[in-house]
Design an enzyme around this catalytic site. Structure first.
Site, PDB file in Angstrom:
ATOM      1  N   GLU B  50       0.805  -1.223   0.000  1.00 36.41           N
ATOM      2  CA  GLU B  50       0.000   0.000   0.000  1.00 36.41           C
ATOM      3  C   GLU B  50       0.841   1.277   0.000  1.00 36.41           C
ATOM      4  O   GLU B  50       0.404   2.310  -0.507  1.00 36.41           O
ATOM      5  CB  GLU B  50      -0.953   0.003   1.201  1.00 36.41           C
ATOM      6  CG  GLU B  50      -2.081  -1.022   1.113  1.00 36.41           C
ATOM      7  CD  GLU B  50      -1.682  -2.399   1.606  1.00 36.41           C
ATOM      8  OE1 GLU B  50      -0.476  -2.635   1.876  1.00 36.41           O
ATOM      9  OE2 GLU B  50      -2.575  -3.266   1.729  1.00 36.41           O
ATOM     10  N   PHE B 112     -10.540  -8.153  13.994  1.00 38.60           N
ATOM     11  CA  PHE B 112      -9.472  -8.532  13.080  1.00 38.60           C
ATOM     12  C   PHE B 112      -9.213  -7.400  12.084  1.00 38.60           C
ATOM     13  O   PHE B 112     -10.128  -6.847  11.505  1.00 38.60           O
ATOM     14  CB  PHE B 112      -9.863  -9.814  12.329  1.00 38.60           C
ATOM     15  CG  PHE B 112      -8.831 -10.221  11.307  1.00 38.60           C
ATOM     16  CD1 PHE B 112      -7.560 -10.634  11.702  1.00 38.60           C
ATOM     17  CD2 PHE B 112      -9.120 -10.172   9.950  1.00 38.60           C
ATOM     18  CE1 PHE B 112      -6.612 -10.991  10.765  1.00 38.60           C
ATOM     19  CE2 PHE B 112      -8.169 -10.533   9.002  1.00 38.60           C
ATOM     20  CZ  PHE B 112      -6.908 -10.943   9.407  1.00 38.60           C
ATOM     21  N   GLN B 113      -7.960  -7.049  11.919  1.00 35.71           N
ATOM     22  CA  GLN B 113      -7.519  -5.968  11.033  1.00 35.71           C
ATOM     23  C   GLN B 113      -8.177  -4.628  11.370  1.00 35.71           C
ATOM     24  O   GLN B 113      -8.431  -3.814  10.499  1.00 35.71           O
ATOM     25  CB  GLN B 113      -7.727  -6.334   9.558  1.00 35.71           C
ATOM     26  CG  GLN B 113      -6.786  -7.465   9.125  1.00 35.71           C
ATOM     27  CD  GLN B 113      -6.668  -7.631   7.617  1.00 35.71           C
ATOM     28  OE1 GLN B 113      -7.613  -7.376   6.883  1.00 35.71           O
ATOM     29  NE2 GLN B 113      -5.496  -8.082   7.170  1.00 35.71           N
ATOM     30  N   LYS B 162     -17.022  -1.104   6.837  1.00 36.32           N
ATOM     31  CA  LYS B 162     -17.529  -2.028   5.819  1.00 36.32           C
ATOM     32  C   LYS B 162     -19.054  -1.997   5.714  1.00 36.32           C
ATOM     33  O   LYS B 162     -19.608  -2.048   4.615  1.00 36.32           O
ATOM     34  CB  LYS B 162     -17.046  -3.449   6.130  1.00 36.32           C
ATOM     35  CG  LYS B 162     -17.205  -4.385   4.940  1.00 36.32           C
ATOM     36  CD  LYS B 162     -16.500  -5.718   5.177  1.00 36.32           C
ATOM     37  CE  LYS B 162     -16.693  -6.633   3.972  1.00 36.32           C
ATOM     38  NZ  LYS B 162     -16.076  -7.950   4.195  1.00 36.32           N
ATOM     39  N   MET B 474      24.400   8.428   2.290  1.00 38.51           N
ATOM     40  CA  MET B 474      24.377   9.659   3.082  1.00 38.51           C
ATOM     41  C   MET B 474      24.693   9.358   4.539  1.00 38.51           C
ATOM     42  O   MET B 474      25.418  10.100   5.200  1.00 38.51           O
ATOM     43  CB  MET B 474      23.016  10.355   2.942  1.00 38.51           C
ATOM     44  CG  MET B 474      22.975  11.731   3.571  1.00 38.51           C
ATOM     45  SD  MET B 474      24.222  12.851   2.889  1.00 38.51           S
ATOM     46  CE  MET B 474      23.315  13.639   1.565  1.00 38.51           C
TER      47      MET B 474
END
Lengths: 191, 560
Positions: B50, B112-113, B162, B474
């Protein structure tokens, strides 16, 4: 009876030689102005605003929030910690927030500023209890709960007067709990 | 009126906003949205992580100057977006990030999630919406695009549970948007503009400092017209790199930690500095208390909270930089000639010439410098260039001149390694007919190389130039300079083999050993219809100079 003076009255320390930078005490740098904000009265607003204070490193002495005459608006009163420059930055950050409709700055003299405190004292004899009741009466505070060995006093006043009350009353009873709302303020008159 | 689902309303609202591309990844909590996308005309571009979707949307937005849209599921999908959202926030890029959320009945139950992405994203978004009723979706999407793209742009999150995606309601799609707490100032105060003109016209050594705000406002022509009308040199911040043709006689290039010699030197000589669309970031100013302390600073910015935030302005003007510069140009045209500035003209031409002579680039040897110089020769002027973060980025700033304004994009604020490649893919989607190239290092490219899958499968060919020093260069430079060469955690040992990696994704991988081979490889890449990864082994211990060491002032710039 007069309240304790705010510490702000300490003057400038005079410079030793002319042209030298004037040393200012911490208190003088502290702004004594109050910020108010009219905000959308919706979920998450307090989180966003307090989150902004944290993210931008602003410190505040108190913040209070409550309803207004319009159900979809809430009003916040913020007592900022810091100097005048930091106050200006805080106001600009507030103005930038989408949930904030209006922001203003008030001085103490142009506003009516009050805080509500509830103070619970432990008292074991009539002498102590009466002393607290007398003090409350003379300052305009009132007892709202009196039990066998405790008393709760409600006091609406300026923060300085509340502090004065607590110090004086604690000579006559043990302070068990204090709850304070933080300052709320309105500008005097109609502009 | 018939009822439609929240997902359908979302897709319709996106189309109403002209969002025809969406970068995303599906998951449990955004399935209803993906099901609606199945039938829609919106182009969905699948990513493999993502974060890449957010960077692609960011690159798309920088080029098209319209909000980029990315889509993720709840929980880890949403948190993976956060780096990309924060990158856009720091660089003021318009973006609308859409996340699925667990059903409203599960919120707060550690489902969940589940993740409180509203809370996580709050400090890195301009605003965040969470509709708790499907009927709210059209209005929230409208507001999200408005907030993201106006005033000082930024990312806006829409987190949709949802059951709100599947829930049906009668929807009203309004064309109007009204947010009472949000009215960004666009038109500057003409009185303030006149004051600014007065200051500049009376200056002996005026200079313009152009920031990223010029790119955001698309005010390239106005900047050039203003500079030419005033015959006044233009330095930029790094975010503003390329808002002004860097080969123009008035151009000085970026100031700052790794700024151009001439810019860092001349800005200290200016008596009046007109700063447009910049926040005076620490990387630009060096020690801010020593940054042009005696110069009269005029600061124009669309965001009022930027005035006096980092650098106190003698004159602060709130307004869109395009509108402000237009107003200035119009006013200057009607005025008599300004005061004597021949001396200043001679001076900055002289400093520019001297600085040019200080750089000796050996074109017979492969180095970051010779490669970037050659790249400028080979690459068409209308190409879009992104960079990764670190040495490759600073070398690009120093040695790759932007000619067509507004064609250079970098994660300048957050400094997100891995930004450049997915951003290049997003840029190519916005401008499919232009060549797009990412100036990369091995460390950065490694972070988001999975965007190769998207670029190959969705036919979005770009070129990646990897200045491969087998180091986190760097960090290694700082360990050399400030930690007695105690290298720790910086060696990457040339792993992976980027040629094989490109081939594994069915992209074109090329390794070059000379500057000529490099030029040929870029030409191959420009003709190729598949993404080309060019791996260039360079010295592991090359430093970026000049360098304004952190905590010091521009005047303390170290040359080598």
């Amino acid at each position: 009876m007069s309240a304790t003076q705010p510490a702000s009255t300490t003057g400038r320390i005079p410079s030793r030689t002319s042209g030298e930078e004037v040393i200012e005490s911490e208190d003088r740098k502290q702004t004594h102005r109050i910020v108010y904000a009219i905000v959308e009265n919706q979920r998450g607003v307090l989180h966003r605003i307090s989150g902004m204070f944290r993210a931008k490193g602003f410190n505040i002495t108190s913040i209070s929030i409550g309803g207004t005459s319009s159900p979809d608006l809430a009003r916040m009163t913020i007592v900022p910690k810091g100097d005048e420059d930091s106050l200006q930055l805080l106001v600009k950050q507030l103005q930038k927030m989408i949930d904030v409709i209006e922001v203003g700055i008030m001085t103490h003299s142009e506003s009516v500023a009050r805080e509500l405190a509830l103070v619970k004292f432990e008292t074991h004899d009539y002498k102590g209890r009466n002393a607290i009741l007398d003090l409350s009466n003379s300052l305009g505070a009132r007892a709202v709960d009196i039990a066998r060995d405790s008393i709760v006093v409600e006091f609406t006043a300026t923060p300085e007067r509340i502090e004065f009350f607590i110090i004086e009353a604690s000579k006559s009873g043990v302070v068990k709990e204090i709850v304070r709302t933080g300052l709320t303020a309105l500008k005097r008159g109609l502009q | 009126v018939s009822k439609i689902s929240g997902s359908k309303a979302l897709i319709k609202s996106l189309q109403n906003e002209g969002a025809n591309v969406l970068f995303g990844m599906p998951g449990g909590a955004n399935l209803p949205i993906y099901d609606e996308l199945y039938n829609s005309e919106i182009r969905h571009i699948l990513v493999r992580h993502e974060q890449l979707a957010a960077h692609m949307a960011d690159g798309f937005a920088r080029v098209s100057r319209r909000p980029g849209v990315c889509l993720a599921t709840s929980g880890p999908g949403a948190t993976n977006l956060v780096t990309g959202i924060a990158t856009a926030y720091m660089d003021s890029i318009p973006m609308v990030a859409i996340t699925g959320q667990v059903a409203t009945t599960s919120i707060g139950r550690d489902a969940f999630q589940e993740c409180d992405i509203m809370g996580v994203a709050s400090p890195v978004t301009k605003y965040a919406f969470q509709p708790l009723n499907p009927a709210l979706i059209p209005d929230m999407v409208k507001k999200a695009f408005h907030i993201a793209s106006t005033g000082r742009p930024g990312p806006v999150l829409i987190d949709i549970p949802k059951d709100i995606q599947t829930g049906e309601a009668e929807m009203e799609f309004s064309k109007n948007v009204n947010i009472r707490g949000y009215n960004p100032v666009v038109e500057p105060d003409p009185v303030q503009i006149e004051k600014a003109i007065e200051l500049i016209l009376n200056a002996e050594r005026p200079m313009i400092l152009a920031g990223g705000g010029v790119a955001i406002a698309g005010a390239f022509q106005e900047l050039q017209a203003l500079a030419e009308a005033l015959m006044c040199p233009v330095a930029t911040t790094f975010k503003g790199k390329g808002v002004f043709n860097e080969t123009h006689p008035l151009a000085l290039g970026p100031i700052g930690m790794h700024g151009h010699l001439e810019a860092n030197r001349l800005i200290l000589e200016a008596d009046v500095l007109l700063a447009v669309g910049t926040r005076f970031s620490d990387r630009s100013t060096g020690k801010v208390s020593d940054f042009v302390p005696k110069t009269t600073v005029i600061h124009i910015d669309v965001d009022p909270s930027e005035i006096n935030k980092n650098k106190k302005a003698d004159l602060g003007i709130v307004g869109d930089v395009k509108a402000s510069m237009r107003m200035m140009i119009n006013s200057i045209v009607h005025r008599a000639q300004r005061g004597e500035t021949q001396k200043w003209k001679k001076r900055f031409a002289e400093v520019k010439e001297n600085c040019k002579n200080e750089w000796k680039i050996d074109m017979s040897k492969v180095s970051a410098l010779s490669i970037l110089k050659k790249l400028r020769e080979v690459l068409p002027h209308d190409s879009l260039v992104t960079t990764e973060v670190g040495q490759c980025q600073m070398w690009a700033s120093l040695h790759f001149d932007v000619i067509e304004p507004g064609t250079f994009y970098s994660s300048t604020g957050l400094g997100t390694m891995g930004f450049g490649f997915p951003a290049a893919v997003g840029a190519k989607v916005a401008a499919p007919n232009r060549p797009v190239l990412d100036i990369a290092g091995d460390g950065s490219f490694n972070m988001t190389e999975a965007a190769l899958a998207t670029s190959v499968l969705d036919n979005i060919p770009v070129i990646v130039v990897i200045l491969n020093n087998t180091m986190l260069g760097m960090v290694a430079q700082w360990q050399r300079l400030f930690y007695q060469r105690r290298y720790n955690g910086v060696k990457l040992y040339g792993i992976p083999d980027f040629v094989k990696l490109a081939e594994a994704y069915r992209a074109q991988g090329l390794r070059v050993q000379s500057v000529d081979e490099f030029a040929k490889a870029v030409r191959l890449g420009l003709r190729s219809d598949v993404t080309t990864v060019i791996d260039i082994p360079i010295s592991p211990e090359e430093d970026v100079f000049p360098f304004v060491v952190p905590g010091t002032a521009l005047k303390d710039m170290v040359i080598a």
